[in-house]
Scaffold this active site. Structure first.
Site, PDB file in Angstrom:
ATOM      1  N   ILE A 246      13.446   4.905 -16.331  1.00  0.00           N
ATOM      2  CA  ILE A 246      12.262   5.706 -16.677  1.00  0.00           C
ATOM      3  C   ILE A 246      11.297   5.461 -15.525  1.00  0.00           C
ATOM      4  CG2 ILE A 246      10.372   6.067 -18.289  1.00  0.00           C
ATOM      5  CD1 ILE A 246      12.145   5.106 -20.522  1.00  0.00           C
ATOM      6  N   PRO A 247      11.249   6.357 -14.543  1.00  0.00           N
ATOM      7  CA  PRO A 247      10.620   6.078 -13.245  1.00  0.00           C
ATOM      8  C   PRO A 247       9.092   6.168 -13.241  1.00  0.00           C
ATOM      9  CG  PRO A 247      11.516   8.289 -13.237  1.00  0.00           C
ATOM     10  CD  PRO A 247      11.901   7.688 -14.565  1.00  0.00           C
ATOM     11  N   CYS A 248       8.459   5.218 -13.922  1.00  0.00           N
ATOM     12  CA  CYS A 248       6.996   5.192 -13.931  1.00  0.00           C
ATOM     13  C   CYS A 248       6.437   4.907 -12.541  1.00  0.00           C
ATOM     14  CB  CYS A 248       6.486   4.173 -14.944  1.00  0.00           C
ATOM     15  SG  CYS A 248       7.165   2.517 -14.750  1.00  0.00           S
ATOM     16  N   HIS A 249       7.281   4.409 -11.619  1.00  0.00           N
ATOM     17  CA  HIS A 249       6.809   4.138 -10.254  1.00  0.00           C
ATOM     18  C   HIS A 249       6.456   5.415  -9.503  1.00  0.00           C
ATOM     19  CE1 HIS A 249      11.233   4.647  -9.893  1.00  0.00           C
ATOM     20  NE2 HIS A 249      10.962   5.188  -8.715  1.00  0.00           N
ATOM     21  N   ARG A 250       6.852   6.581 -10.008  1.00  0.00           N
ATOM     22  CA  ARG A 250       6.563   7.839  -9.312  1.00  0.00           C
ATOM     23  C   ARG A 250       5.198   8.418  -9.652  1.00  0.00           C
ATOM     24  NH1 ARG A 250      12.664   9.743 -10.606  1.00  0.00           N
ATOM     25  NH2 ARG A 250      13.659   8.241  -9.196  1.00  0.00           N
TER      26      ARG A 250
END
Length: 281
Positions: A246-250
């Protein structure tokens, strides 16, 4: 061909280099300066960076600047990339990895309160070691290591207090091979989400942001139909405990700063830089 263990060792060097560059950004350190800071020769650092990121340190570092981030934010489309019915876009996704997800039903949540069997283990990734946990239906937790293995397991126990935790590092290693395949191959990973309806809505939208693309918190809130509530959206992003998948880093700050990250801002930069480099390539 680099194994996950080799990539993890290279990442440790890359992370130290990123930390040095961030601390000395105004001085625009040369390759020799960065290499000295991580106790390597310039040639060795060049090889490590190229093996890990696929490009030279100089080129990779261009992806870590605020100017580059602002350019990406300005180019962000008004609408999030629409995924197919399986939950993801297709060939443009890094490693062609397909992530599908489903929320736990109220009955399953009640059952989890009475106890659920969860496998877990620690294994290497291209971004350092990580703890991954899974149920019979899919991955339910993914946390990059911050150096304290006991704290990582304590967090898992807090999140799933009634669960029967079963450690299996061998299965964790095999799972990481699917998440980070070498060479890149088409694969799929299923996630099991547990949260409020709003949090799950936010996490599903995060999965639809393609690698190499970034949005500000305000842009992301607008895409969710909540333009006046970026902080509320930000809280749901911060509650994510399934890192990378779940790419919250984006999602980053509007000014180009990466902002906070549960597993360290240097790792967030490394994630974004590597994705940008591979997408551009």
């Amino acid at each position: 061909m680099d194994t996950l263990d080799q990539q993890a060792r290279h990442y440790a060097i890359v992370a130290r280099a990123i930390a040095f560059i961030r601390a000395n950004a105004r001085a625009q350190p040369a390759l020799a300066d960065i290499a000295a800071a991580v106790h390597l020769s310039p040639q060795h650092l060049q090889r490590v960076f190229s093996a890990w990121a696929g490009i030279s340190p100089k080129r990779f570092l261009q992806y870590l600047t605020k100017e580059y981030a602002r350019t990406r934010l300005a180019a962000a489309a008004d609408t999030l990339t629409v995924a197919d019915d399986a939950g993801l876009s297709g060939g443009g996704r890094l490693h062609d990895l397909l992530v599908s997800c489903e929320a736990m039903t109220p009955a399953e949540i009640r059952a989890a309160a009475r106890g659920i069997d969860i496998g877990h283990g620690i294994a290497p990734t291209p971004f350092g070691a990580a703890l991954v946990a899974w149920t019979a239906r899919g991955v339910c937790h993914f946390a990059f290591s911050t150096g304290d293995e006991e704290a990582m397991h304590a967090e898992l126990r807090v999140l799933w207090p009634a669960a029967t935790l079963r450690r299996d590092d061998a299965h964790a290693h095999a799972l990481m091979q699917r998440i980070f395949p070498r060479p890149p191959t088409r694969g799929s990973v299923h996630l099991v989400l547990r949260g409020t309806n709003f949090q799950i809505k936010v996490w599903e939208a995060l999965i639809r942001i393609e690698p190499g693309r970034v949005l500000s918190y305000r842009q992301f809130a607008r895409e969710l139909g909540m333009p006046r509530a970026p902080r509320t959206v930000g809280s749901a992003i911060a509650a994510n405990t399934i890192g990378y998948l779940i790419p919250c880093h984006r999602v980053i700050r509007a000014g180009g700063e990466v902002g906070d990250y549960r597993w360290g801002s240097a790792r967030k930069l490394a994630l974004l830089g590597r994705e940008a480099a591979r997408q551009d390539a």
